[in-house]
Scaffold this motif. Structure first.
Motif, mmCIF file in Angstrom:
data_model
loop_
_atom_site.group_PDB
_atom_site.id
_atom_site.type_symbol
_atom_site.label_atom_id
_atom_site.label_comp_id
_atom_site.label_asym_id
_atom_site.label_seq_id
_atom_site.Cartn_x
_atom_site.Cartn_y
_atom_site.Cartn_z
ATOM 1 N N SER A 56 0.871 -1.172 0.005
ATOM 2 C CA SER A 56 -0.072 -0.042 -0.050
ATOM 3 C C SER A 56 0.857 1.335 -0.069
ATOM 4 O O SER A 56 0.280 2.098 -0.112
ATOM 5 N N VAL A 57 2.181 1.209 0.022
ATOM 6 C CA VAL A 57 2.975 2.295 0.085
ATOM 7 C C VAL A 57 3.649 2.508 -1.352
ATOM 8 O O VAL A 57 3.998 1.626 -2.097
ATOM 9 N N ASN A 58 3.786 3.808 -1.639
ATOM 10 C CA ASN A 58 4.394 4.150 -2.924
ATOM 11 C C ASN A 58 5.638 3.548 -2.858
ATOM 12 O O ASN A 58 6.611 4.023 -2.210
ATOM 13 N N ILE A 59 6.110 2.760 -4.024
ATOM 14 C CA ILE A 59 7.329 2.238 -4.006
ATOM 15 C C ILE A 59 8.372 3.415 -4.326
ATOM 16 O O ILE A 59 9.551 2.949 -3.828
ATOM 17 N N ASP A 60 8.227 4.470 -4.749
ATOM 18 C CA ASP A 60 9.398 5.455 -4.652
ATOM 19 C C ASP A 60 9.744 5.857 -3.360
ATOM 20 O O ASP A 60 11.018 6.042 -3.314
ATOM 21 N N LEU A 61 8.964 5.763 -2.493
ATOM 22 C CA LEU A 61 9.493 6.140 -1.173
ATOM 23 C C LEU A 61 10.431 5.083 -0.379
ATOM 24 O O LEU A 61 11.425 5.314 0.149
ATOM 25 N N SER B 58 5.838 -6.854 -6.058
ATOM 26 C CA SER B 58 6.007 -6.167 -7.321
ATOM 27 C C SER B 58 6.114 -7.304 -8.367
ATOM 28 O O SER B 58 6.592 -8.307 -7.963
ATOM 29 N N LYS B 59 5.566 -7.115 -9.355
ATOM 30 C CA LYS B 59 5.709 -8.083 -10.607
ATOM 31 C C LYS B 59 6.407 -7.506 -11.969
ATOM 32 O O LYS B 59 6.265 -6.495 -12.363
ATOM 33 N N SER B 60 7.161 -8.730 -12.418
ATOM 34 C CA SER B 60 8.181 -8.368 -13.485
ATOM 35 C C SER B 60 8.560 -9.618 -14.150
ATOM 36 O O SER B 60 8.620 -10.928 -13.578
ATOM 37 N N GLU B 61 8.459 -9.662 -15.428
ATOM 38 C CA GLU B 61 8.955 -11.113 -16.268
ATOM 39 C C GLU B 61 10.563 -11.159 -15.801
ATOM 40 O O GLU B 61 10.737 -12.384 -15.954
ATOM 41 N N LYS C 280 9.942 -0.145 -12.053
ATOM 42 C CA LYS C 280 10.542 0.787 -11.199
ATOM 43 C C LYS C 280 11.634 0.160 -10.446
ATOM 44 O O LYS C 280 12.779 0.607 -10.384
ATOM 45 N N LEU C 281 11.066 -1.074 -9.824
ATOM 46 C CA LEU C 281 12.132 -1.976 -9.033
ATOM 47 C C LEU C 281 13.338 -2.247 -10.159
ATOM 48 O O LEU C 281 14.435 -2.560 -9.840
ATOM 49 N N CYS C 282 12.937 -2.577 -11.320
ATOM 50 C CA CYS C 282 13.894 -3.101 -12.295
ATOM 51 C C CYS C 282 14.815 -2.022 -12.650
ATOM 52 O O CYS C 282 16.283 -2.144 -12.747
ATOM 53 N N GLU C 283 14.519 -0.635 -12.815
ATOM 54 C CA GLU C 283 15.258 0.439 -13.165
ATOM 55 C C GLU C 283 16.291 0.467 -12.015
ATOM 56 O O GLU C 283 17.304 0.965 -12.065
ATOM 57 N N PHE C 284 15.803 0.368 -10.604
ATOM 58 C CA PHE C 284 16.505 0.323 -9.445
ATOM 59 C C PHE C 284 17.774 -0.502 -9.705
ATOM 60 O O PHE C 284 18.801 -0.101 -9.360
ATOM 61 N N PHE C 285 17.212 -1.578 -9.877
ATOM 62 C CA PHE C 285 18.249 -2.698 -9.959
ATOM 63 C C PHE C 285 19.497 -2.354 -10.892
ATOM 64 O O PHE C 285 20.673 -2.576 -10.621
ATOM 65 N N SER C 286 19.193 -1.916 -12.060
ATOM 66 C CA SER C 286 19.950 -1.387 -13.183
ATOM 67 C C SER C 286 20.877 -0.549 -12.667
ATOM 68 O O SER C 286 22.142 -0.301 -12.935
ATOM 69 N N THR C 287 20.357 0.572 -12.033
ATOM 70 C CA THR C 287 21.288 1.868 -11.669
ATOM 71 C C THR C 287 22.328 1.459 -10.936
ATOM 72 O O THR C 287 23.524 1.676 -10.714
ATOM 73 N N TRP C 288 21.905 0.381 -9.765
ATOM 74 C CA TRP C 288 22.853 -0.010 -9.006
ATOM 75 C C TRP C 288 23.500 -1.309 -9.134
ATOM 76 O O TRP C 288 24.324 -2.019 -8.302
ATOM 77 N N GLN C 289 23.655 -1.578 -10.711
ATOM 78 C CA GLN C 289 24.167 -2.797 -11.040
ATOM 79 C C GLN C 289 23.865 -4.136 -10.059
ATOM 80 O O GLN C 289 24.865 -4.863 -9.739
#
Length: 237
Positions: free
Chosen positions: A114-119, A144-147, A160-169
């Motif tokens: 229920s919390v905005n994942i950006d936070l 969160s769901k992703s292929e 958004k979570l995948c983008e975060f993973f990519s940013t932090w390698q």
């Protein structure tokens, strides 16, 4: 003569959904499988404590919070632990461990649906900016769901979570063992294991055991190898 210490570490992760029965089943599994470290989300808690675990376990969580959504259990006494209370919050637990000449940052996190994942991601980014060890092991109930982690659908949180993973390698090491969440209301792929680039080559296996976890989430198990050239030795008389 010399004897090499254990050449790998056994990890598990699970969301216990506050269940006493799932907690007791987890303890049985930890003992039977000789697990070294367990990363837990949504454990059973009572008045800011985590009851039911053997006193031989060392448990790390936010002891200042009445609500506990993340914890880490270190069962292997040969593991050296470095813990900073500032890295423990109601839904996150981060510690540094050392074993056989290797140091890891171990991180358990629960994403509130229920919390905005950006936070959450901003909070994690602050934690990562202070982290010294580059060998990260991060276990989460991401909601969160992703292929990328074999969900048949991808949602905005997963993107958004995948983008975060990519940013932090960072790299997901999930394998396709089916959904990690199974309940009457349906199934889902929301429990994720992520590691840093210096850990990726140490992953021996990632799998979901066949036995029942007694939780709506299935228990995940994975192993990390400790290369022989870097392992410490102890003396046997």
């Amino acid at each position: 003569m010399t004897r090499l210490i254990k050449d790998h570490l056994n990890f598990v992760q699970i969301n216990l959904h506050k269940s006493k029965k799932a907690t007791q089943q987890l303890i049985l599994n930890l003992e039977n499988d000789n697990v070294d470290v367990a990363l837990i989300q949504d454990p059973h808690c009572f008045r800011g404590k985590l009851p039911g675990f053997p006193n031989t376990y060392t448990i790390f969580y936010d002891t200042t919070s009445e609500v506990i959504k993340a914890a880490i259990i270190v069962r292997n006494k040969a593991i050296t632990v470095f813990s900073d209370p500032r890295n423990l919050d109601y839904n996150s637990a981060m510690i540094n461990i050392s074993f056989g000449g290797y140091e890891f940052t171990v991180f358990s996190y629960y994403f509130e649906p229920s919390v905005n994942i950006d936070l959450d991601l901003r909070k994690i980014e602050q934690l990562f900016s202070k982290r010294v060890s580059k060998r990260l092991i991060w276990c989460m109930d991401a909601n969160s769901k992703s292929e990328v982690w074999f969900s048949p659908v991808t949602d905005s949180r997963g993107i958004k979570l995948c983008e975060f993973f990519s940013t932090w390698q960072l790299f997901t090491i999930n394998k396709d063992y089916g959904p990690t969440f199974c309940a009457e209301q349906g199934t889902s792929f929301i429990d994720i294991t992520v590691v840093g680039p210096n850990v990726l080559g140490l992953v021996e296996r990632w799998f979901i055991p066949d036995y029942d976890s007694l939780s709506d989430d299935r228990m995940i198990s994975f192993e990390m190898k400790i290369p022989k050239s870097d392992r410490a030795c102890d003396i046997v008389l």
